[in-house]
Scaffold this motif. Structure first.
Motif, mmCIF file in Angstrom:
data_model
loop_
_atom_site.group_PDB
_atom_site.id
_atom_site.type_symbol
_atom_site.label_atom_id
_atom_site.label_comp_id
_atom_site.label_asym_id
_atom_site.label_seq_id
_atom_site.Cartn_x
_atom_site.Cartn_y
_atom_site.Cartn_z
ATOM 1 N N LEU A 132 -3.718 5.993 -1.498
ATOM 2 C CA LEU A 132 -5.029 6.693 -0.576
ATOM 3 C C LEU A 132 -4.827 6.220 0.741
ATOM 4 O O LEU A 132 -5.450 7.033 1.594
ATOM 5 N N GLY A 133 -4.333 5.237 1.046
ATOM 6 C CA GLY A 133 -4.120 4.615 2.596
ATOM 7 C C GLY A 133 -4.641 3.360 2.926
ATOM 8 O O GLY A 133 -4.899 3.132 4.238
ATOM 9 N N LEU A 134 -4.993 2.611 1.913
ATOM 10 C CA LEU A 134 -5.785 1.155 2.340
ATOM 11 C C LEU A 134 -4.367 0.349 2.600
ATOM 12 O O LEU A 134 -3.536 -0.121 1.791
ATOM 13 N N LYS A 135 -4.137 0.315 3.995
ATOM 14 C CA LYS A 135 -3.024 -0.833 4.538
ATOM 15 C C LYS A 135 -3.728 -2.194 4.657
ATOM 16 O O LYS A 135 -4.665 -2.398 4.639
ATOM 17 N N SER A 136 -2.671 -3.059 4.276
ATOM 18 C CA SER A 136 -2.895 -4.226 4.335
ATOM 19 C C SER A 136 -3.781 -5.041 5.266
ATOM 20 O O SER A 136 -4.712 -5.650 5.001
ATOM 21 N N GLU A 137 -3.276 -4.264 6.297
ATOM 22 C CA GLU A 137 -4.155 -4.869 7.713
ATOM 23 C C GLU A 137 -5.461 -4.455 7.589
ATOM 24 O O GLU A 137 -6.249 -5.175 8.217
ATOM 25 N N TYR A 138 -5.919 -3.578 6.917
ATOM 26 C CA TYR A 138 -7.331 -3.238 6.751
ATOM 27 C C TYR A 138 -8.213 -3.944 5.774
ATOM 28 O O TYR A 138 -9.454 -3.977 5.638
ATOM 29 N N ARG A 139 -7.496 -4.728 4.959
ATOM 30 C CA ARG A 139 -8.042 -5.701 3.814
ATOM 31 C C ARG A 139 -8.928 -6.626 4.697
ATOM 32 O O ARG A 139 -8.349 -7.168 5.605
ATOM 33 N N ILE A 140 -9.836 -7.238 3.787
ATOM 34 C CA ILE A 140 -10.641 -8.471 4.471
ATOM 35 C C ILE A 140 -9.605 -9.794 4.169
ATOM 36 O O ILE A 140 -8.665 -9.490 3.318
ATOM 37 N N ASN A 141 -9.506 -10.731 4.789
ATOM 38 C CA ASN A 141 -8.554 -11.980 4.817
ATOM 39 C C ASN A 141 -8.437 -12.261 3.394
ATOM 40 O O ASN A 141 -7.325 -12.606 3.096
ATOM 41 N N PHE A 142 -9.353 -12.700 2.575
ATOM 42 C CA PHE A 142 -9.306 -13.208 1.275
ATOM 43 C C PHE A 142 -8.235 -12.201 0.514
ATOM 44 O O PHE A 142 -7.542 -12.590 0.058
ATOM 45 N N ASP A 143 -8.606 -10.859 0.576
ATOM 46 C CA ASP A 143 -7.814 -9.764 -0.069
ATOM 47 C C ASP A 143 -6.631 -9.860 0.316
ATOM 48 O O ASP A 143 -5.783 -9.780 -0.374
ATOM 49 N N LYS A 144 -6.515 -9.742 1.659
ATOM 50 C CA LYS A 144 -5.108 -9.865 2.197
ATOM 51 C C LYS A 144 -3.936 -10.829 1.670
ATOM 52 O O LYS A 144 -2.929 -10.613 1.019
ATOM 53 N N LYS A 145 -4.378 -12.027 1.492
ATOM 54 C CA LYS A 145 -3.629 -13.252 1.003
ATOM 55 C C LYS A 145 -3.450 -12.993 -0.511
ATOM 56 O O LYS A 145 -2.350 -13.037 -1.113
ATOM 57 N N SER A 146 -4.605 -12.697 -1.263
ATOM 58 C CA SER A 146 -4.536 -12.708 -2.503
ATOM 59 C C SER A 146 -3.940 -11.475 -3.479
ATOM 60 O O SER A 146 -3.764 -11.426 -4.642
ATOM 61 N N PHE A 147 -3.841 -10.449 -2.436
ATOM 62 C CA PHE A 147 -3.470 -8.916 -2.926
ATOM 63 C C PHE A 147 -2.144 -9.210 -3.562
ATOM 64 O O PHE A 147 -2.163 -8.370 -4.805
ATOM 65 N N TYR A 148 -1.129 -9.566 -3.191
ATOM 66 C CA TYR A 148 0.280 -9.855 -3.642
ATOM 67 C C TYR A 148 0.396 -11.056 -4.357
ATOM 68 O O TYR A 148 1.377 -11.098 -5.476
ATOM 69 N N SER A 149 -0.318 -12.250 -4.086
ATOM 70 C CA SER A 149 -0.066 -13.487 -4.792
ATOM 71 C C SER A 149 -0.124 -13.751 -6.086
ATOM 72 O O SER A 149 0.623 -14.475 -6.848
ATOM 73 N N ARG A 150 -0.775 -12.929 -6.814
ATOM 74 C CA ARG A 150 -1.141 -13.175 -8.117
ATOM 75 C C ARG A 150 -0.227 -12.251 -9.155
ATOM 76 O O ARG A 150 -0.218 -12.076 -10.303
ATOM 77 N N LEU A 151 0.907 -11.334 -8.257
ATOM 78 C CA LEU A 151 1.488 -10.636 -9.110
ATOM 79 C C LEU A 151 3.015 -11.245 -9.313
ATOM 80 O O LEU A 151 3.584 -12.067 -8.772
ATOM 81 N N ASN A 152 3.877 -10.831 -10.376
ATOM 82 C CA ASN A 152 5.243 -11.264 -10.626
ATOM 83 C C ASN A 152 5.822 -10.365 -9.439
ATOM 84 O O ASN A 152 5.410 -9.361 -8.866
ATOM 85 N N GLU A 153 7.011 -10.735 -9.446
ATOM 86 C CA GLU A 153 7.967 -10.496 -8.237
ATOM 87 C C GLU A 153 8.035 -8.942 -8.360
ATOM 88 O O GLU A 153 8.052 -8.185 -7.227
ATOM 89 N N LYS A 154 8.717 -8.314 -9.374
ATOM 90 C CA LYS A 154 8.837 -7.020 -9.584
ATOM 91 C C LYS A 154 7.739 -6.007 -9.225
ATOM 92 O O LYS A 154 7.883 -5.163 -8.489
ATOM 93 N N ASP A 155 6.393 -6.410 -9.802
ATOM 94 C CA ASP A 155 5.138 -5.755 -9.412
ATOM 95 C C ASP A 155 5.072 -5.798 -7.912
ATOM 96 O O ASP A 155 4.729 -4.586 -7.231
ATOM 97 N N ARG A 156 5.215 -6.907 -7.283
ATOM 98 C CA ARG A 156 4.782 -6.934 -5.853
ATOM 99 C C ARG A 156 5.776 -6.192 -4.961
ATOM 100 O O ARG A 156 5.487 -5.533 -4.087
ATOM 101 N N ASN A 157 7.059 -6.439 -5.199
ATOM 102 C CA ASN A 157 8.092 -5.445 -4.511
ATOM 103 C C ASN A 157 7.877 -4.028 -4.680
ATOM 104 O O ASN A 157 7.824 -3.345 -3.649
ATOM 105 N N TYR A 158 7.516 -3.559 -5.859
ATOM 106 C CA TYR A 158 7.165 -2.312 -6.084
ATOM 107 C C TYR A 158 6.125 -1.744 -5.164
ATOM 108 O O TYR A 158 6.360 -0.860 -4.585
ATOM 109 N N LEU A 159 4.951 -2.681 -5.212
ATOM 110 C CA LEU A 159 3.807 -2.033 -4.269
ATOM 111 C C LEU A 159 4.140 -2.210 -2.929
ATOM 112 O O LEU A 159 3.613 -1.560 -2.131
ATOM 113 N N MET A 160 4.860 -3.425 -2.606
ATOM 114 C CA MET A 160 5.432 -3.442 -1.129
ATOM 115 C C MET A 160 6.099 -2.443 -0.444
ATOM 116 O O MET A 160 5.777 -1.827 0.738
ATOM 117 N N ASP A 161 7.058 -1.769 -1.468
ATOM 118 C CA ASP A 161 7.674 -0.659 -1.167
ATOM 119 C C ASP A 161 6.855 0.478 -0.836
ATOM 120 O O ASP A 161 7.038 1.294 0.154
#
Lengths: 359, 359, 359, 359
Positions: A132-161
């Motif tokens: 929908l268009g929520l860029k990492s940069e728009y997230r609040i700080n807490f969210d920015k950090k934790s958005f990817y940290s709790r995911l396994n690598e495959k899931d994280r990479n998928y989303l970062m792409d």
């Protein structure tokens, strides 16, 4: 349409063998089954089914809106699918009523077994947010950090792409930028509109100054507010000022797109703009409904675990409360009402413009 | 039951001559009728009708809960009436969907005629707030000042007198304080409970320290949070500390009332506590539903007028947004979940206590 | 509570690999994917997830109500679980709003591929019907025949076995039959109640005869109706007449159970009867909500396919319309209101009965 | 827009002195106030307020649709107002949830005082029914007689006059009849469509005959049904047959209007038909929502008074149940789905027709 070659059986068609064999409470593994854990699993699975449907719709809408020319019958299909998303969101909210029949004591019976799982690990929901268009940069700080940290690598990479690809926000912005008819021969729409705005603001200022029901402090406060509105209006028509506010985060959309969106809002009753207006409104509605869902969800978590830590080790509700309003996708569209002026003050469009708009 | 002496006629029974002759748009007086002003009037009138019904229920509940002994059949009647209030609140929220069919442009057509009228002048809504227990001192600053300033003298005096009378909050607090069975012979409930809490907090601390999925910064944050929870628990059982937190606004209810409410929450499954538990839950639900209503209302106003000034000359939505969460009546009951512990860790009540509770 | 030995990961906990790999449109197999078939699959899968949860609750309630003594704290748990079923049913209804965003033309795009699959093949829904107490003999003729004919042998046998086991209807009937306090020393409740009923019916007869606003034809019609009510009342207290009406299908519950249920309805305000009354009301509510669901479902089907044949080759909507009202499980409880009399006419219970009821 | 000359005060603007002084329970006059009678009054007053708003919208829509040329921006306004009516109807349904918190025993406390008043005396509701197009001749017998008999003369005359004036049904029928483009040069749409229908029916017949999962009896039944569908299709294109079915009550709309409506349904995705299609769908939705309201209302009455006589001396619920489905206004539009064919079988419109449709 070809005839089907093999009779269709409902339980097989729905693959119920898989679907209904996917509920395995952790509490059973560690000892006695906690009766309510099944509910906890099923409500989240129902969410995930609906997220899949929302993604199905977004994936069908994106290429349509990305075409260099989007014709009206396509707008109409897009609108139907956005409205389907609304209905799904309504059910997402209603499902909270089911989960709320679980009491805090019942939840505490199995909460520890789920650590550190957390709803923040819903890949599909993050996918929806990104698409929908929520860029990492728009997230609040807490969210920015934790958005990817709790995911396994495959899931994280998928989303970062996925973040690198064009989102619905991008497609809508481009579609708005391509919109014609804001200048038409001698008719310079925005010049006339600016005059109308000045008149309206002057009127509002007079109303405030005459308001003997307001204290001096209140008057000062309100007049200050009016000045800010004035400044924002000025920026709307001045590319340089606009881009400065955009850098500050006051706007996310380009000036061209914002102006087109404003024009659509002002002249929504023009047949040609009916479809586009409903589309913009539908996008705001999606934001609205996700905001409501986040809000209800936050309150439910708070009621369930108090200020205790969430299963993901996060201070659950505080984080959720902050994302409630922050994570809107189409904030610019929502904020447009500030720029509306009374219909009576609205410049009348010249006949040739109207004719051109309706082809 | 006496027979009625005069046949009853529906339109007369409902006094429709009055009711349906009370819609007179201001826009008609100043020129052309704005089509949507009728909707604006009717939706607010429907609100006022329902507010009257909510007041009817609160006025019937107050004396019941204020008796020195409230027997179970009365609790049951109180619960039914509180649940009626919930259903009414649901309709209050649903009515926003109707009002949202009015577009900003349609509203601007008559907004100026209403200046400086404002929903803040709804005497009945303020009456509900006061009767439920919202003291002036609990209001946010903006609200404190403007709460009375926009009313005429008669209305203001009426409400200021009402603030002096006992509210539902007061009645509930006293009813909780009167509750027996927290000490029973040798059984000192709170001592045992304190031990259980210590065990739980130690467990949570260990979980956090072992959590290798958390960064150091997150761990520190969470452990800090846990310490705060610990401190609040301590205060719960220490009158002096409790009263200090009460002075700071962390609690509004007396320690005795809070402890009774906690006990009811912990042992809600005891038949004798079923009714009282539903009552406490119903009060939280009333808060919840008013919060939802305020939230939806705020968003609707924002969508309708943007950051423009409200009809009452107030910066409408900003004020509303702040009251959304602040104006909860039974915050203490809502916050109780922080003090819940897993059912498995809960002290078992001695048989004689259970017997005594059920008479 | 034991610590979990392995960190829990949300997508694994919910088995999303299975869950989200269970949507395979038939249209894809036969050519071009019909966009809306995914919705059709997902909405039915969401139904099945919720059916599983409803079954989970019913399976937990049945053994509790089947105990020879059901104590109050158990009633309270049963009530919470019944209320959870209500919330789930609300979502079942809300999901229809999502499905209705599919237009008839969109459905026709893939309808033929599904032949002869049909919602009548939902084993779980049939399981719910059977477990709640819908005997084959209560079904309408069409339903009787087709209920099993469209299933494969394994599914059919499973359900036919289930019909032999005690249902919730059976458990509730027995629980009601076991209820004490209808005769207590010298106090013969039903004798006194019969007198009160006679007085009320005589009053109603007089009201009707005096009603000059009714035409003669209307009067005759109403008086006839009143006579029927009288006859049913008589049967209520006469085992022989009652059993005759039971054979005719006018009642399904035993006389003893019906009388207990009536007593609970009449004296619901007695603390001891609060829980039982909520339980009876919750059962009626389950019926109510399934009726609403069937009704909304019928209308949706009609709107979707007109009078065309359903995917299962059945004249879809006609069948559905007939089952809407017929398939109530707790009709007897619903019909009890006929036997209620004004509170003012209700015999006052002697103090020793009240005391005994509250132990 | 002129400045208002006199400050507006919320309680005066809403005429709350009238509105909140219109609740006078009959029970108070005859002795002790029945607590719940206030609820009974207020819920019906809220209904009447909303009926007034519905009438306000219908009265604004009627003249627009009655113009000899209705341009697209007008269709758009009509649609917004119809959608407002939907939202109001949703609230009408939600209000039943409030009324259902009144128990039968509570209602019996004041029922007798209301005799013979009855909801059938709501002039505004009858006005809505008449304005939408429910002719006396369409009502069921019971309704036909009693529709006017319980009103005073003034009210009766007012409604009888109204029946003579054009209704929304009439306006829509005429608007549909005026629709162009069904024949366009060489392109005879209905001839091509008839061929497509024949192909589809032949396909359905083959599917049925091949269906080895159907018993012989079921096959015969289904094939019979198919034949009826065939006959109705034939009538659709044959003025004489159509008018015969119209006389029998199978259709209410003229053949021309029905064909236009069908065309709009088939080619709804054409931009030019978007607005008209939403309009037709909105009319069906109004029917749908009133049907739901009647249904919920019937069930509520049944639960409240059992088979006892209603306050108006009528056998309340039986009558209501029959009107539930019968009193649809736009049955013909609802039934159109029978005539839809798969999109793949739909004749493609020639380019010049499409161009002409979009001007």
């Amino acid at each position: 349409m070809q005839k089907n070659t093999k009779p269709c059986y409902y339980p097989e068609y729905l693959q119920l063998n898989k679907l209904l064999d996917a509920q395995h409470p952790e509490s059973t593994k560690y000892g006695a089954e906690a009766h309510d854990e099944t509910l906890f699993i099923i409500v989240h699975q129902a969410y995930e089914l609906w997220f899949k449907q929302v993604l199905h719709e977004i994936h069908s809408i994106l290429p349509v809106l990305s075409q260099s020319h989007v014709d009206e019958s396509n707008i109409s299909t897009v609108n139907l699918r956005l409205e389907r998303i609304h209905r799904i969101q309504d059910v997402l909210v209603d499902q909270i009523d089911i989960l709320e029949t679980m009491t805090p004591l019942d939840f505490l019976d199995f909460r520890d077994y789920l650590i550190p799982a957390s709803g923040f690990q819903s890949i599909q929901f993050k996918e929806i947010e990104i698409l929908l268009g929520l860029k990492s940069e728009y997230r609040i700080n807490f969210d920015k950090k934790s958005f990817y940290s709790r995911l396994n690598e495959k899931d994280r990479n998928y989303l970062m792409d996925l973040e690198e690809k064009p989102s619905l926000f991008d497609a809508v912005e481009k579609w708005l930028e391509r919109m014609p008819f804001l200048e038409f021969g001698d008719f310079k729409f925005w010049n006339i509109f600016k005059d109308a705005v000045e008149t309206m603001l002057a009127h509002d200022e007079k109303v405030l100054k005459d308001a003997d029901y307001l204290s001096d402090a209140e008057k000062t406060f309100q007049l200050n507010d009016l000045e800010n509105t004035h400044a924002t209006f000025d920026a709307l028509f001045d590319k340089e000022k606009y881009d400065e506010l955009k850098t500050q985060g006051r706007f996310r959309m380009s000036q061209e797109a914002t102006l087109s969106a404003l024009f659509i809002n002002l002249y929504r009753e023009q047949p040609m703009l009916n479809g586009p207006f409903r589309l913009l409104q539908s996008l705001v509605e999606i934001d609205e409904k996700f905001t409501t869902w986040r809000y209800r969800h936050t309150t439910m978590v708070l009621r369930m675990i108090g200020s205790k830590i969430g299963t993901g080790g996060s201070a659950g509700h505080d984080y959720l409360r902050q994302t409630t309003q922050n994570n809107r996708f189409f904030r610019d569209l929502f904020n447009l009402t500030t720029f509306l002026i009374p219909r009576s003050a609205l410049p009348k469009l010249p006949d040739e413009v109207i004719k051109a708009m309706n082809f």
